[in-house]
Scaffold this active site. Sequence first.
Site, short mmCIF file in Angstrom:
data_model
loop_
_atom_site.label_atom_id
_atom_site.label_comp_id
_atom_site.label_asym_id
_atom_site.label_seq_id
_atom_site.Cartn_x
_atom_site.Cartn_y
_atom_site.Cartn_z
N SER A 38 0.87 -1.18 0.00
CA SER A 38 0.00 0.00 0.00
C SER A 38 0.91 1.23 0.00
O SER A 38 1.88 1.25 -0.76
CB SER A 38 -0.93 -0.10 1.22
N HIS A 78 -2.29 -0.85 -3.56
CA HIS A 78 -3.38 0.12 -3.41
C HIS A 78 -2.95 1.45 -4.01
O HIS A 78 -1.84 1.91 -3.77
CB HIS A 78 -3.68 0.39 -1.93
N ASP A 125 -5.19 -4.39 5.36
CA ASP A 125 -5.48 -5.32 4.27
C ASP A 125 -4.33 -6.31 4.15
O ASP A 125 -3.17 -5.96 4.35
CB ASP A 125 -5.67 -4.53 2.96
#
Lengths: 280, 197
Positions: free
Chosen positions: B18, B45, B138
């Site tokens: 991310s 992400h 996540d």
Amino acid sequence: MKGEGDDGAVGDIELNLLVEAIYHTYHYDFRGYARASLRRRLKAALHHFGCATLSQLQSRVLHEAAVFGELLEYLTVQVSEMFRDPGYFLALREKVVPLLRTYPSLKIWVAGCSTGEEAYSMAILLREEGLLERSLIYATDINPNALRKAEAGIYDAAKVPEYTENHRRSGGRSSLSDYYSAAYGRAILDKSLRRNIVFSDHSLATDSVFAEVQLVSCRNVLIYFDRALQSRALDLFHEALCRKGFLGIGLRESLRFSSHADAFVEVAREDRIYQKVDRA
Amino acid sequence: MSGLTLPAAIEAVVIGASSGGVEALRRLLPALPAGLAASVFVVLHLPRGRGSLLAEIFGRVCALPVREVLDKDPVLPGTVYVAPPNYHLLLDSGPQLALSMDEPVEYSRPSITVLFESAAALYGPRLLAVILTGAGADGAEGLAAVQRAGGCCVVQLPADASVPQMPASALQRTSADFVLTLEDIMSLFRQLPRSSA
Ligand SMILES: C[S@@+](CC[C@H](N)C(=O)[O-])C[C@H]1O[C@@H](n2cnc3c(N)ncnc32)[C@H](O)[C@@H]1O
């Protein structure tokens, strides 16, 4: 998401039996759906219904019709947006609308319309281009709740800023606010848009073609299908489209698995818009 | 990093990152040897609305071909597949790749957990999973699924990550096989077997 004790093989057998049972009992055909995402949604359904295994869920589905209705909300994915991927709608305006203008009347099929956002986006675009009055939009889906919401045309006002921005980037000639009224946190779409839309139940997996159309827009539905079912759906679109009709699909979808792939040429490559061509 | 050895038959590598991930991956992916036997899948992400240039950016520095996934792409060895923005990436039998528009998981679409869980089901112990820098949690659930399926779990040392939260969350959820600096993950990647040719 803990406790998935099923090792692959058992899971596959149970999943196959469940979709067979649903097909034979309720005539919804999920047999050709992509397995990995289906399995994921069924896992969430197991949790919701408090079932330990898909076999347990199957027994409830077979004996309780209400359970199937609820399960359908897990089996289908109701995620949509107005003017999703603005570039797609911009390409429709620039590359497709000029040809649509040459028809005295237009029929357009929005397949897998979910809760209606894509169909209303199409209606607004056609109104802006001066074509809505001569158009009929067939917007179809298999989820009855989604179709009811689509009919109502009422959306969460919190989404409006994003939709407004999408609409502007799609080449919108007016302001999105011309097409809805806001009340109590809802955006209620202008009812006059609905006069030219027919929402109805239709399955790309089991039903056949119902009209000849100049444009099919089917976005982010094919991803849920395996290659064979994608091919069936694309056959339907090929059959429904008139000579030189247009087909638009999702940005990461393709026509590769269609037996008619070579019957389409690219009109807007990046935006996934194609035109049906004559083949001798 | 002497003494770290990988399980023999890794067929797939899944990587989740991310915030800070573009930089981390630009360093890490070049460590993948040309002719790698395994296939590599990346979820990163990105802020919404950004068009994806990731395949291009990583392709420039990587010895392997890098592709942004198209729905139902076949899985080829020695290829890096990057999830497209705003779709979940899943692995399906075949093996082939599948995309979905399902709701975000852990506020993320694509979600690392969605990729990892589907990869764990398909590859079991033949999977190497890596969690890199990032905010949020996540991937933690997904890594736990990889571990249950017998796969090899690697987490970037939180102190080494430009944003430590995501690797830290993963470590709270599972005991990884390796907790390593990016430098050491690169050495691990260099050990991955090439196709016998
Ligand atoms: C992710 S939504 C896409 C909505 C919209 N087209 C968009 O791109 O925003 C997928 C839709 O496909 C519908 N669908 C699934 N299977 C279908 C089938 N066999 N025939 C028609 N629609 C189907 C689902 O009910 C759901 O509404």
